[in-house]
Design a protein around this motif. Structure first.
Motif, PDB file in Angstrom:
ATOM      1  N   LEU A  91       0.822  -1.221   0.000  1.00 26.54           N
ATOM      2  CA  LEU A  91       0.000   0.000   0.000  1.00 26.54           C
ATOM      3  C   LEU A  91       0.851   1.264   0.000  1.00 26.54           C
ATOM      4  O   LEU A  91       0.578   2.202  -0.756  1.00 26.54           O
ATOM      5  N   CYS A  92       1.888   1.285   0.822  1.00 25.97           N
ATOM      6  CA  CYS A  92       2.621   2.539   1.020  1.00 25.97           C
ATOM      7  C   CYS A  92       4.091   2.467   0.627  1.00 25.97           C
ATOM      8  O   CYS A  92       4.786   3.506   0.690  1.00 25.97           O
ATOM      9  N   GLY A  93       4.642   1.286   0.262  1.00 25.12           N
ATOM     10  CA  GLY A  93       6.027   1.190  -0.133  1.00 25.12           C
ATOM     11  C   GLY A  93       6.953   1.532   1.025  1.00 25.12           C
ATOM     12  O   GLY A  93       6.807   1.020   2.135  1.00 25.12           O
ATOM     13  N   GLN A  94       7.955   2.407   0.750  1.00 30.19           N
ATOM     14  CA  GLN A  94       8.958   2.773   1.750  1.00 30.19           C
ATOM     15  C   GLN A  94       8.541   4.004   2.566  1.00 30.19           C
ATOM     16  O   GLN A  94       9.342   4.520   3.341  1.00 30.19           O
ATOM     17  N   SER A  95       7.320   4.463   2.411  1.00 38.05           N
ATOM     18  CA  SER A  95       6.834   5.635   3.183  1.00 38.05           C
ATOM     19  C   SER A  95       6.783   5.298   4.664  1.00 38.05           C
ATOM     20  O   SER A  95       6.337   4.208   5.054  1.00 38.05           O
ATOM     21  N   ILE A  96       7.223   6.277   5.460  1.00 40.19           N
ATOM     22  CA  ILE A  96       7.220   6.054   6.908  1.00 40.19           C
ATOM     23  C   ILE A  96       5.808   5.962   7.440  1.00 40.19           C
ATOM     24  O   ILE A  96       5.489   5.120   8.276  1.00 40.19           O
ATOM     25  N   SER A  97       4.909   6.855   6.946  1.00 39.31           N
ATOM     26  CA  SER A  97       3.516   6.868   7.399  1.00 39.31           C
ATOM     27  C   SER A  97       2.660   6.182   6.366  1.00 39.31           C
ATOM     28  O   SER A  97       2.788   6.422   5.157  1.00 39.31           O
ATOM     29  N   CYS A  98       1.720   5.325   6.841  1.00 38.74           N
ATOM     30  CA  CYS A  98       0.810   4.596   5.941  1.00 38.74           C
ATOM     31  C   CYS A  98      -0.580   4.653   6.555  1.00 38.74           C
ATOM     32  O   CYS A  98      -0.856   3.997   7.573  1.00 38.74           O
ATOM     33  N   VAL A  99      -1.462   5.562   6.003  1.00 37.88           N
ATOM     34  CA  VAL A  99      -2.821   5.752   6.505  1.00 37.88           C
ATOM     35  C   VAL A  99      -3.793   5.388   5.400  1.00 37.88           C
ATOM     36  O   VAL A  99      -3.653   5.837   4.263  1.00 37.88           O
ATOM     37  N   LEU A 100      -4.847   4.619   5.742  1.00 40.48           N
ATOM     38  CA  LEU A 100      -5.866   4.182   4.795  1.00 40.48           C
ATOM     39  C   LEU A 100      -7.172   4.863   5.148  1.00 40.48           C
ATOM     40  O   LEU A 100      -7.772   4.587   6.189  1.00 40.48           O
ATOM     41  N   PRO A 101      -7.663   5.853   4.330  1.00 38.92           N
ATOM     42  CA  PRO A 101      -8.928   6.554   4.604  1.00 38.92           C
ATOM     43  C   PRO A 101     -10.129   5.691   4.237  1.00 38.92           C
ATOM     44  O   PRO A 101     -10.114   4.982   3.227  1.00 38.92           O
ATOM     45  N   LEU A 102     -11.217   5.789   5.059  1.00 37.11           N
ATOM     46  CA  LEU A 102     -12.457   5.039   4.833  1.00 37.11           C
ATOM     47  C   LEU A 102     -13.647   5.975   4.946  1.00 37.11           C
ATOM     48  O   LEU A 102     -13.605   6.962   5.704  1.00 37.11           O
ATOM     49  N   GLN A 103     -14.749   5.715   4.223  1.00 37.92           N
ATOM     50  CA  GLN A 103     -16.000   6.467   4.323  1.00 37.92           C
ATOM     51  C   GLN A 103     -17.083   5.529   4.866  1.00 37.92           C
ATOM     52  O   GLN A 103     -17.265   4.435   4.327  1.00 37.92           O
ATOM     53  N   ILE A 104     -17.783   6.017   5.916  1.00 37.52           N
ATOM     54  CA  ILE A 104     -18.903   5.276   6.506  1.00 37.52           C
ATOM     55  C   ILE A 104     -20.174   5.940   6.019  1.00 37.52           C
ATOM     56  O   ILE A 104     -20.431   7.104   6.328  1.00 37.52           O
ATOM     57  N   VAL A 105     -20.987   5.207   5.254  1.00 37.91           N
ATOM     58  CA  VAL A 105     -22.191   5.772   4.630  1.00 37.91           C
ATOM     59  C   VAL A 105     -23.425   5.267   5.388  1.00 37.91           C
ATOM     60  O   VAL A 105     -23.553   4.061   5.631  1.00 37.91           O
ATOM     61  N   LEU A 106     -24.323   6.239   5.761  1.00 40.24           N
ATOM     62  CA  LEU A 106     -25.589   5.932   6.434  1.00 40.24           C
ATOM     63  C   LEU A 106     -26.723   6.497   5.605  1.00 40.24           C
ATOM     64  O   LEU A 106     -26.598   7.596   5.026  1.00 40.24           O
ATOM     65  N   GLU A 107     -27.851   5.827   5.551  1.00 40.66           N
ATOM     66  CA  GLU A 107     -29.021   6.284   4.810  1.00 40.66           C
ATOM     67  C   GLU A 107     -30.157   6.591   5.788  1.00 40.66           C
ATOM     68  O   GLU A 107     -30.147   6.129   6.920  1.00 40.66           O
ATOM     69  N   ASN A 108     -31.111   7.400   5.245  1.00 38.40           N
ATOM     70  CA  ASN A 108     -32.357   7.701   5.999  1.00 38.40           C
ATOM     71  C   ASN A 108     -32.096   8.297   7.392  1.00 38.40           C
ATOM     72  O   ASN A 108     -32.386   7.646   8.390  1.00 38.40           O
ATOM     73  N   PRO A 109     -31.546   9.435   7.479  1.00 45.91           N
ATOM     74  CA  PRO A 109     -31.126  10.279   6.377  1.00 45.91           C
ATOM     75  C   PRO A 109     -29.723   9.911   5.943  1.00 45.91           C
ATOM     76  O   PRO A 109     -28.972   9.309   6.681  1.00 45.91           O
ATOM     77  N   LEU A 110     -29.398  10.352   4.716  1.00 47.06           N
ATOM     78  CA  LEU A 110     -28.106  10.061   4.151  1.00 47.06           C
ATOM     79  C   LEU A 110     -27.051  10.862   4.895  1.00 47.06           C
ATOM     80  O   LEU A 110     -27.140  12.103   5.024  1.00 47.06           O
ATOM     81  N   HIS A 111     -26.009  10.142   5.413  1.00 52.53           N
ATOM     82  CA  HIS A 111     -24.979  10.792   6.207  1.00 52.53           C
ATOM     83  C   HIS A 111     -23.648  10.107   5.954  1.00 52.53           C
ATOM     84  O   HIS A 111     -23.611   8.901   5.684  1.00 52.53           O
ATOM     85  N   LEU A 112     -22.544  10.809   6.003  1.00 50.42           N
ATOM     86  CA  LEU A 112     -21.217  10.289   5.695  1.00 50.42           C
ATOM     87  C   LEU A 112     -20.276  10.598   6.836  1.00 50.42           C
ATOM     88  O   LEU A 112     -20.225  11.742   7.318  1.00 50.42           O
ATOM     89  N   HIS A 113     -19.504   9.532   7.261  1.00 48.69           N
ATOM     90  CA  HIS A 113     -18.461   9.701   8.275  1.00 48.69           C
ATOM     91  C   HIS A 113     -17.138   9.315   7.656  1.00 48.69           C
ATOM     92  O   HIS A 113     -17.046   8.330   6.921  1.00 48.69           O
ATOM     93  N   ARG A 114     -16.082  10.018   7.924  1.00 50.49           N
ATOM     94  CA  ARG A 114     -14.746   9.726   7.414  1.00 50.49           C
ATOM     95  C   ARG A 114     -13.888   9.255   8.576  1.00 50.49           C
ATOM     96  O   ARG A 114     -13.792   9.943   9.598  1.00 50.49           O
ATOM     97  N   ILE A 115     -13.254   8.111   8.375  1.00 49.07           N
ATOM     98  CA  ILE A 115     -12.342   7.593   9.383  1.00 49.07           C
ATOM     99  C   ILE A 115     -11.032   7.253   8.699  1.00 49.07           C
ATOM    100  O   ILE A 115     -10.987   7.096   7.471  1.00 49.07           O
ATOM    101  N   GLU A 116      -9.935   7.128   9.478  1.00 45.44           N
ATOM    102  CA  GLU A 116      -8.620   6.763   8.978  1.00 45.44           C
ATOM    103  C   GLU A 116      -8.088   5.594   9.784  1.00 45.44           C
ATOM    104  O   GLU A 116      -8.256   5.554  11.004  1.00 45.44           O
ATOM    105  N   VAL A 117      -7.461   4.679   9.041  1.00 47.48           N
ATOM    106  CA  VAL A 117      -6.860   3.515   9.683  1.00 47.48           C
ATOM    107  C   VAL A 117      -5.366   3.562   9.356  1.00 47.48           C
ATOM    108  O   VAL A 117      -4.974   3.514   8.188  1.00 47.48           O
ATOM    109  N   GLU A 118      -4.527   3.691  10.394  1.00 41.57           N
ATOM    110  CA  GLU A 118      -3.091   3.729  10.228  1.00 41.57           C
ATOM    111  C   GLU A 118      -2.561   2.287  10.260  1.00 41.57           C
ATOM    112  O   GLU A 118      -2.826   1.543  11.200  1.00 41.57           O
ATOM    113  N   ILE A 119      -1.782   1.951   9.205  1.00 40.23           N
ATOM    114  CA  ILE A 119      -1.203   0.625   9.100  1.00 40.23           C
ATOM    115  C   ILE A 119       0.233   0.714   9.576  1.00 40.23           C
ATOM    116  O   ILE A 119       1.066   1.397   8.952  1.00 40.23           O
ATOM    117  N   LYS A 120       0.541   0.036  10.645  1.00 40.07           N
ATOM    118  CA  LYS A 120       1.880   0.069  11.215  1.00 40.07           C
ATOM    119  C   LYS A 120       2.715  -1.101  10.646  1.00 40.07           C
ATOM    120  O   LYS A 120       2.196  -2.189  10.409  1.00 40.07           O
TER     121      LYS A 120
END
Length: 886
Positions: A91-120
């Motif tokens: 995913l990140c090669g030789q990069s020191i920091s490796c973060v994977l962004p995710l979107q959490i989608v909810l309906e009724n009403p439609l709502h979006l949450h953004r979270i990040e998962v750091e891969i160590k």
């Protein structure tokens, strides 16, 4: 392409959510790479302030901006779990920091949450060299302290899990030092600690190991091969200072003498050695020997003769190809050895002459001489002939010999001899030579012709075409030329008092036998031809062979009527018959014979035409003419029958006879009175029955006594001999068919008689004759005294002369206790008397139980039994005749 697609999809979702929903603050999780599927990242429902029911009702789902769906939501627990394997390096090669962004989608009403998962990062990759093997070439003259840069190792991990240090395997000449380059990186260097010597060690094998800083530590290796380059610092060295060789004289050109070997510790051109004779070597040596400059092999170049020179001393130089050249010297001493180098020779002083195969022993065939160019013992020659040769070498003088015969010769075994004579000298080692002398043997007529078979069997059909070939005999002669030319001839002999040359003739060249005329089986059945084969030698030799010619019968004779005799005059026979005749009345009997044999002589009778076909019948096999019914008043007094007689040949031959029958009233028939008397129920019939019962009982008692006597005799003999069974050889005389009972039926005009013969036909035998009248309805049965041997022979002679094929012979054979007749000639009905089975049983008992010395006792018992049996039978029939008034 797949990654681009997911990136575009993530971007679209991003803009879409910006237009329709409000984005909350971000949530961040930290996990190590390579977690198992289903591992919990965090409690998403709790961190986002959602209830478990919201996850299901609002259809919560996770979208990844990276495109790959690495995570999913456990709807039952509201936890974010790992959905697929995560490789941080991918995913990140030789990069020191490796973060994977995710979107959490909810309906009724439609709502979006953004979270990040750091891969160590974890230490899941070992250091790796780009090349597993590295080759270095270093001259052995390289200075101490010289450095050689080595390849650095790469590690996909980052931070403390990356490469930290290097190690080198322990050795005497090299050490490892680290050199710092830009960006704080270090590279390993190889440092020469001691001088190199290629002659001591030309190749050094080292192992470079890279270690990372992870826990546990992981490593990678690279093989370093160091080749030491040579310089010309060594002289060529000979194996020996002086080479000594002994060489036999008269060696051929190119003969290998020896090999000079020198080695140079250097490599390449510095170690390549060239050989040569010294510049001071004289021409007398250079003309005889030569040396290969590359291999050092010394070969003969000219002739070597012990008488010219006994020893050679040669100086040899070896040089390398280095700069500057380095050389060394040695000496080669060659001693010439005197050998037996001349082979003995055989010379013919006279050419061999042909020898007759009957030449006497000691006949001279050829003269020859043996010589050898050597001297002393090397010139002494011994001649030998192969074993088994019929020749001998007879010495005369000065190595001269005569080739003579030692015994009789046989050209048929060996027409030519190739005599191989071996000459061997007395040298060491001895030399030998061979010479082949051809000797031809001339032929002598000493072998008679030999037929392929001692006798030949020829089967010829009668009535053949005259001049046809019967057979071809063949003979061969082992001799040669005129002695082997064969001519065939037939020796004079008689066939029925006629010279055989009137029957056949033979082709003298090829041995083919031809018939002079056709043959008649009824006149000649078999005859012999003596064929002689004679060669053309002088004197001529011959041999004989017998040709048995068997004439095969053809159906060329029609049946001949011998009774009624009047039929021979006009094929018409007159018979009388009373009108009172009943059904089955014997009117007459037609008898015919066929001159042929086998199936061609089997005769059958048939009623072809009749005045009244319902009144008469003819027996198919016997020719008896009987009434089918009683004669009535309406039947004509004159009856005419046409009887056809056919044989069983192919094609069928037939003849006819006409029988005229006159029906008369009041014709006197004595037999009719007898019939009436015998048909009357009276006391006489009872007495006859009593006589028969008494005779049978008497014979049975005699048979039982015979069995008991033989059994007692067998038991006594078994105690002494161990067996009462006859051997096959003991029974041979009893198995002779001529000793069986024989019944002969003979016809002579109107009188017919049957003879029952016991024993050998040419020995004293018991004979009973039954005479029957063809005109009577019931045949008279007459017992006649036993016939003598002389009478029987006369009867046989008369029968053979008059009716050779009308004699009927029955041989009594024991089959399941009964007498089975065996017929010869025309098929007839069994005319054996009733006591035959009992008498045959007695014969079988006598044959089976009599053994060895008891044979005479058994024969006596048998003939006593037969005597009593005849006496009782005579008494029985005498009483019968008396009671009937005869």
């Amino acid at each position: 392409i797949r990654n681009i697609y997911w990136r575009w999809l993530a971007l679209w979702w991003h803009h879409f959510f910006l237009l329709w929903i409000t984005i909350d603050g971000q949530t961040r999780y930290s996990i190590p790479e390579e977690l198992k599927q289903g591992s919990v990242v965090g409690n998403l429902a709790k961190d986002l302030g959602l209830g478990l029911s919201d996850i299901y009702d609002r259809k919560l789902r996770v979208a990844s901006e990276a495109g790959e769906q690495y995570f999913s939501v456990d709807a039952g627990k509201g936890e974010l779990v790992v959905n697929d394997r995560i490789d941080r390096e991918a995913l990140c090669g030789q990069s020191i920091s490796c973060v994977l962004p995710l979107q959490i989608v909810l309906e009724n009403p439609l709502h979006l949450h953004r979270i990040e998962v750091e891969i160590k990062d974890i230490n899941d990759n070992s250091p790796r060299f780009q090349t597993k093997e590295t080759s270095l070439k270093i001259a052995e003259s390289a200075a101490v302290g010289t450095r050689f840069v080595l390849e650095s190792a790469e590690d996909s991990d980052v931070g403390s899990n990356s490469v930290k240090s290097y190690t080198l395997t322990k050795n005497d000449c090299f050490t490892l030092k680290m050199k710092e380059v830009e960006d704080g990186k270090t590279v390993p260097e190889l440092v020469l600690e001691k001088p190199l010597d290629r002659e001591r060690r030309a190749v050094h094998q080292l192992l470079l190991t890279a270690l990372d800083g992870g826990n546990p530590v992981m490593s990678g290796t690279s093989q370093i091969t160091i080749t030491v380059l040579d310089i010309n610092d060594n002289f060529p060295v000979f194996d020996k200072n002086v080479y000594k060789v002994s060489l036999q004289e008269n060696g051929s050109k190119g003969t290998f003498v020896t090999k000079i070997s020198a080695t140079d510790a250097d490599e390449g051109p510095n170690g390549e050695v060239e050989y040569s004779f010294s510049s001071r070597t004289p021409d007398s040596i250079l003309s005889v020997f030569e040396i290969n400059s590359l291999t050092g092999e010394v070969h003969l170049k000219g002739d070597l003769d012990y008488e010219t020179a006994t020893s050679y001393k040669i100086e040899i130089t070896a040089k390398d190809k280095g700069v500057p050249e380095m050389e060394s010297h040695c000496r080669l001493q060659i001693d010439v050895v005197d050998i037996n180098d001349n082979t003995p020779e055989i010379v013919l002083t006279s050419e061999p002459q042909p020898v007759r195969e009957d030449a006497p022993s000691g006949t001279v065939v050829a003269l020859l001489n043996a010589r050898d160019a050597d001297s002393g013992n090397n010139s002494k020659v011994l001649l030998k002939l192969p074993k088994g040769s019929p020749f001998l070498l007879k010495p005369s003088f000065s190595n001269n010999y005569a080739l003579v015969t030692t015994g009789p010769l046989d050209r048929e075994r060996f027409s030519e001899y190739n005599i191989e004579i071996t000459a061997t000298d007395s040298g060491s080692p001895p030399l030998s030579s061979k010479k082949t002398i051809p000797v031809s043997i001339t032929d002598v007529n000493d072998n008679p012709p030999v037929f392929t078979q001692p006798s030949y069997n020829v089967y010829l059909k009668e009535n053949g075409v005259p001049g046809s070939i019967l057979y071809s005999v063949s003979a061969s002669d082992l001799d040669f030329g005129e002695n082997a030319k064969i001519s065939y001839s037939i020796l004079d002999s008689k066939v029925q008092d006629v010279s055989v040359s009137s029957y056949v003739y033979i082709n003298s060249d090829n041995g083919s036998i031809y018939s002079m005329h056709s043959f008649d089986y009824e006149k000649v059945k078999v005859f012999q031809i003596q064929v002689q084969a004679k060669d053309q030698g002088s004197p001529s030799l011959s041999s004989n062979a017998t040709v048995h010619v068997f004439i095969l019968d053809q159906n060329d004779n029609a049946p001949a009527v011998i009774y009624p005799s009047s039929a021979a005059l006009g094929s018409l026979s007159h018979q009388r018959m009373p009108r009172s005749a009943k059904a089955g009345h014997l009117v007459t009997k037609v008898t015919a014979v066929d001159a042929d044999s086998g199936h061609n002589a089997w005769i059958s009778y048939r009623l072809a035409e009749a005045t009244d076909a319902s009144l008469f019948t003819v027996n198919l096999y016997t020719g008896e003419v009987r009434t089918k019914r009683a004669v009535s008043e309406q039947d004509d007094s004159s009856q005419r029958l046409l009887i056809e007689i056919k044989d069983d040949g192919e094609p069928v031959q037939s003849s006819t006879v006409t029988v005229s029958i006159l029906l008369e009233d009041g014709l006197h028939e004595p037999i009719l009175d007898l019939r009436q008397k015998s048909s009357e129920p009276s006391r006489k019939n009872g007495r006859i029955t009593l006589y028969l019962i008494v005779s049978l009982a008497s014979v049975s008692v005699l048979s039982l006594l015979t069995f008991l006597i033989l059994a007692v005799k067998c038991i006594r003999n078994s105690r002494s001999s161990g067996s009462c069974c006859m051997r096959r050889s003991d029974c041979d005389d009893y198995k002779n068919p001529n000793r069986n009972l024989q019944i002969q039926l003979n016809t002579d005009g109107p009188i017919k008689y049957v003879e029952v013969l016991g024993g050998d036909m040419l020995s004293q035998s018991q004979s009973f004759r039954s005479c029957m009248s063809p005109m009577s309805e019931y045949s008279d049965f007459t017992l006649i005294k036993p016939s003598s041997t002389t009478d029987f022979k006369e009867v046989i002679s008369v029968l053979d002369a008059s009716l050779p094929d009308s004699t009927w012979t029955f041989e009594s054979q024991q089959v399941n206790g009964y007498c089975e007749p065996m017929k010869r000639g025309t098929v007839q009905r069994d005319l054996l008397p009733p006591p035959c089975s009992l008498s045959a049983l007695s014969v079988c008992i006598a044959r089976s139980w009599v053994r060895g010395s008891d044979a005479l006792v058994g024969v006596k018992i048998y003939f006593n039994l037969w005597f009593w049996y005849e006496a009782i039978l005579d008494l029985c029939f005498g009483l019968m005749l008396f009671d009937n008034g005869w």
